[in-house]
Design a protein around this motif. Structure first.
Motif, PDB file in Angstrom:
ATOM      1  N   LYS A  67       0.846  -1.207   0.000  1.00 13.09           N
ATOM      2  CA  LYS A  67       0.000   0.000   0.000  1.00 13.09           C
ATOM      3  C   LYS A  67       0.872   1.244   0.000  1.00 13.09           C
ATOM      4  O   LYS A  67       0.569   2.218  -0.688  1.00 13.09           O
ATOM      5  CB  LYS A  67      -0.932  -0.022   1.221  1.00 13.09           C
ATOM      6  CG  LYS A  67      -2.028   0.992   1.146  1.00 13.09           C
ATOM      7  CD  LYS A  67      -2.927   0.704  -0.045  1.00 13.09           C
ATOM      8  CE  LYS A  67      -4.181   1.531   0.028  1.00 13.09           C
ATOM      9  NZ  LYS A  67      -5.042   1.316  -1.131  1.00 13.09           N
ATOM     10  N   GLY A  68       1.961   1.205   0.757  1.00 11.24           N
ATOM     11  CA  GLY A  68       2.885   2.338   0.770  1.00 11.24           C
ATOM     12  C   GLY A  68       3.493   2.588  -0.597  1.00 11.24           C
ATOM     13  O   GLY A  68       3.595   3.733  -1.044  1.00 11.24           O
ATOM     14  N   ASP A  69       3.886   1.525  -1.271  1.00 10.55           N
ATOM     15  CA  ASP A  69       4.457   1.662  -2.621  1.00 10.55           C
ATOM     16  C   ASP A  69       3.452   2.296  -3.575  1.00 10.55           C
ATOM     17  O   ASP A  69       3.813   3.141  -4.399  1.00 10.55           O
ATOM     18  CB  ASP A  69       4.904   0.303  -3.161  1.00 10.55           C
ATOM     19  CG  ASP A  69       6.144  -0.241  -2.462  1.00 10.55           C
ATOM     20  OD1 ASP A  69       6.807   0.515  -1.705  1.00 10.55           O
ATOM     21  OD2 ASP A  69       6.441  -1.437  -2.652  1.00 10.55           O
ATOM     22  N   GLU A  70       2.184   1.908  -3.451  1.00 15.01           N
ATOM     23  CA  GLU A  70       1.125   2.488  -4.294  1.00 15.01           C
ATOM     24  C   GLU A  70       1.014   3.998  -4.095  1.00 15.01           C
ATOM     25  O   GLU A  70       0.729   4.736  -5.033  1.00 15.01           O
ATOM     26  CB  GLU A  70      -0.236   1.889  -3.945  1.00 15.01           C
ATOM     27  CG  GLU A  70      -0.512   0.517  -4.458  1.00 15.01           C
ATOM     28  CD  GLU A  70      -1.886   0.038  -3.991  1.00 15.01           C
ATOM     29  OE1 GLU A  70      -2.808   0.875  -3.834  1.00 15.01           O
ATOM     30  OE2 GLU A  70      -2.026  -1.180  -3.774  1.00 15.01           O
ATOM     31  N   LEU A  71       1.206   4.448  -2.853  1.00 15.49           N
ATOM     32  CA  LEU A  71       0.971   5.848  -2.507  1.00 15.49           C
ATOM     33  C   LEU A  71       2.248   6.668  -2.348  1.00 15.49           C
ATOM     34  O   LEU A  71       2.194   7.839  -1.970  1.00 15.49           O
ATOM     35  CB  LEU A  71       0.158   5.923  -1.204  1.00 15.49           C
ATOM     36  CG  LEU A  71      -1.206   5.245  -1.246  1.00 15.49           C
ATOM     37  CD1 LEU A  71      -1.842   5.253   0.131  1.00 15.49           C
ATOM     38  CD2 LEU A  71      -2.113   5.940  -2.262  1.00 15.49           C
ATOM     39  N   GLY A  72       3.398   6.067  -2.621  1.00 19.76           N
ATOM     40  CA  GLY A  72       4.658   6.786  -2.488  1.00 19.76           C
ATOM     41  C   GLY A  72       5.054   7.037  -1.038  1.00 19.76           C
ATOM     42  O   GLY A  72       5.709   8.035  -0.733  1.00 19.76           O
ATOM     43  N   LEU A  73       4.666   6.122  -0.148  1.00 19.19           N
ATOM     44  CA  LEU A  73       4.997   6.228   1.271  1.00 19.19           C
ATOM     45  C   LEU A  73       5.916   5.075   1.663  1.00 19.19           C
ATOM     46  O   LEU A  73       5.819   3.987   1.110  1.00 19.19           O
ATOM     47  CB  LEU A  73       3.727   6.146   2.131  1.00 19.19           C
ATOM     48  CG  LEU A  73       2.664   7.204   1.914  1.00 19.19           C
ATOM     49  CD1 LEU A  73       1.370   6.811   2.620  1.00 19.19           C
ATOM     50  CD2 LEU A  73       3.163   8.550   2.410  1.00 19.19           C
ATOM     51  N   ASP A  74       6.779   5.322   2.624  1.00 24.59           N
ATOM     52  CA  ASP A  74       7.612   4.266   3.178  1.00 24.59           C
ATOM     53  C   ASP A  74       6.924   3.779   4.452  1.00 24.59           C
ATOM     54  O   ASP A  74       6.888   4.494   5.446  1.00 24.59           O
ATOM     55  CB  ASP A  74       9.007   4.810   3.489  1.00 24.59           C
ATOM     56  CG  ASP A  74       9.942   3.744   4.023  1.00 24.59           C
ATOM     57  OD1 ASP A  74       9.751   2.561   3.694  1.00 24.59           O
ATOM     58  OD2 ASP A  74      10.872   4.094   4.780  1.00 24.59           O
ATOM     59  N   ILE A  75       6.331   2.589   4.392  1.00 20.13           N
ATOM     60  CA  ILE A  75       5.616   2.024   5.539  1.00 20.13           C
ATOM     61  C   ILE A  75       6.311   0.732   5.932  1.00 20.13           C
ATOM     62  O   ILE A  75       6.450  -0.176   5.113  1.00 20.13           O
ATOM     63  CB  ILE A  75       4.138   1.738   5.224  1.00 20.13           C
ATOM     64  CG1 ILE A  75       3.443   2.991   4.696  1.00 20.13           C
ATOM     65  CG2 ILE A  75       3.435   1.221   6.475  1.00 20.13           C
ATOM     66  CD1 ILE A  75       1.989   2.767   4.299  1.00 20.13           C
ATOM     67  N   LYS A  76       6.735   0.672   7.206  1.00 12.36           N
ATOM     68  CA  LYS A  76       7.418  -0.509   7.713  1.00 12.36           C
ATOM     69  C   LYS A  76       6.748  -0.975   8.990  1.00 12.36           C
ATOM     70  O   LYS A  76       6.294  -0.166   9.791  1.00 12.36           O
ATOM     71  CB  LYS A  76       8.880  -0.195   8.004  1.00 12.36           C
ATOM     72  CG  LYS A  76       9.686   0.105   6.770  1.00 12.36           C
ATOM     73  CD  LYS A  76      11.150   0.271   7.096  1.00 12.36           C
ATOM     74  CE  LYS A  76      11.919   0.370   5.805  1.00 12.36           C
ATOM     75  NZ  LYS A  76      12.648   1.571   5.632  1.00 12.36           N
ATOM     76  N   ALA A  77       6.721  -2.281   9.182  1.00 16.47           N
ATOM     77  CA  ALA A  77       6.223  -2.873  10.421  1.00 16.47           C
ATOM     78  C   ALA A  77       7.327  -3.776  10.959  1.00 16.47           C
ATOM     79  O   ALA A  77       7.880  -4.587  10.210  1.00 16.47           O
ATOM     80  CB  ALA A  77       4.951  -3.668  10.178  1.00 16.47           C
ATOM     81  N   GLN A  78       7.651  -3.599  12.237  1.00 22.38           N
ATOM     82  CA  GLN A  78       8.702  -4.392  12.861  1.00 22.38           C
ATOM     83  C   GLN A  78       8.224  -4.916  14.202  1.00 22.38           C
ATOM     84  O   GLN A  78       7.452  -4.240  14.891  1.00 22.38           O
ATOM     85  CB  GLN A  78       9.950  -3.548  13.111  1.00 22.38           C
ATOM     86  CG  GLN A  78      10.576  -2.984  11.862  1.00 22.38           C
ATOM     87  CD  GLN A  78      11.706  -2.028  12.200  1.00 22.38           C
ATOM     88  OE1 GLN A  78      11.558  -1.164  13.038  1.00 22.38           O
ATOM     89  NE2 GLN A  78      12.835  -2.204  11.550  1.00 22.38           N
ATOM     90  N   HIS A  79       8.714  -6.085  14.563  1.00 26.16           N
ATOM     91  CA  HIS A  79       8.451  -6.596  15.903  1.00 26.16           C
ATOM     92  C   HIS A  79       9.029  -5.591  16.896  1.00 26.16           C
ATOM     93  O   HIS A  79      10.099  -5.023  16.672  1.00 26.16           O
ATOM     94  CB  HIS A  79       9.116  -7.966  16.071  1.00 26.16           C
ATOM     95  CG  HIS A  79       8.688  -8.682  17.312  1.00 26.16           C
ATOM     96  ND1 HIS A  79       9.157  -8.330  18.554  1.00 26.16           N
ATOM     97  CD2 HIS A  79       7.833  -9.707  17.486  1.00 26.16           C
ATOM     98  CE1 HIS A  79       8.616  -9.121  19.454  1.00 26.16           C
ATOM     99  NE2 HIS A  79       7.795  -9.968  18.829  1.00 26.16           N
ATOM    100  N   GLU A  80       8.340  -5.353  17.977  1.00 24.13           N
ATOM    101  CA  GLU A  80       8.760  -4.358  18.963  1.00 24.13           C
ATOM    102  C   GLU A  80      10.198  -4.595  19.433  1.00 24.13           C
ATOM    103  O   GLU A  80      10.976  -3.643  19.579  1.00 24.13           O
ATOM    104  CB  GLU A  80       7.807  -4.398  20.154  1.00 24.13           C
ATOM    105  CG  GLU A  80       8.171  -3.443  21.265  1.00 24.13           C
ATOM    106  CD  GLU A  80       7.282  -3.610  22.477  1.00 24.13           C
ATOM    107  OE1 GLU A  80       6.955  -2.583  23.081  1.00 24.13           O
ATOM    108  OE2 GLU A  80       6.923  -4.762  22.822  1.00 24.13           O
ATOM    109  N   ASP A  81      10.581  -5.834  19.660  1.00 25.91           N
ATOM    110  CA  ASP A  81      11.934  -6.132  20.143  1.00 25.91           C
ATOM    111  C   ASP A  81      12.993  -5.721  19.129  1.00 25.91           C
ATOM    112  O   ASP A  81      14.035  -5.154  19.492  1.00 25.91           O
ATOM    113  CB  ASP A  81      12.080  -7.624  20.451  1.00 25.91           C
ATOM    114  CG  ASP A  81      11.213  -8.073  21.624  1.00 25.91           C
ATOM    115  OD1 ASP A  81      10.780  -7.207  22.418  1.00 25.91           O
ATOM    116  OD2 ASP A  81      10.975  -9.285  21.738  1.00 25.91           O
ATOM    117  N   ILE A  82      12.757  -5.985  17.857  1.00 33.42           N
ATOM    118  CA  ILE A  82      13.707  -5.614  16.796  1.00 33.42           C
ATOM    119  C   ILE A  82      13.827  -4.098  16.732  1.00 33.42           C
ATOM    120  O   ILE A  82      14.926  -3.546  16.637  1.00 33.42           O
ATOM    121  CB  ILE A  82      13.255  -6.168  15.423  1.00 33.42           C
ATOM    122  CG1 ILE A  82      13.155  -7.688  15.458  1.00 33.42           C
ATOM    123  CG2 ILE A  82      14.177  -5.686  14.310  1.00 33.42           C
ATOM    124  CD1 ILE A  82      14.453  -8.406  15.698  1.00 33.42           C
TER     125      ILE A  82
END
Length: 89
Positions: A67-82
């Motif tokens: 979805k981020g790529d579609e809208l020109g956004l950098d969206i990342k999800a990471q495990h809290e510990d990482i």
């Protein structure tokens, strides 16, 4: 399990709504949101609880990145510990 979602990109209407909708559809609970806009750039960090999620963290990462790529956004999800290890000073 908690995860950290970061969103960076050009500000526009609907970014928060779009990410919130993806999370809601997948039963991911938003625990905290911190956002700011500086010189037209949107930056948001969300802490979410994925304990009741319908998808794995890996799948959520792919959904948000797509979805981020579609809208020109950098969206990342990471495990809290990482996230905490990567940002430890």
């Amino acid at each position: 399990m908690k995860a950290v979602i970061t969103i960076v990109g050009q500000d526009r209407v609907g970014i928060v709504a779009m990410v919130s909708e993806i999370l809601a559809v997948n039963s991911v609970n938003i625990l905290n949101i911190n956002q700011n806009i500086l010189d037209g750039f949107f930056n948001m960090v969300m802490i979410v609880d994925m304990a009741s999620s319908k998808v794995s963290l890996k799948d959520m990462q792919q959904i948000l990145k797509g979805k981020g790529d579609e809208l020109g956004l950098d969206i990342k999800a990471q495990h809290e510990d990482i996230f905490q290890i990567m940002h430890r000073i």
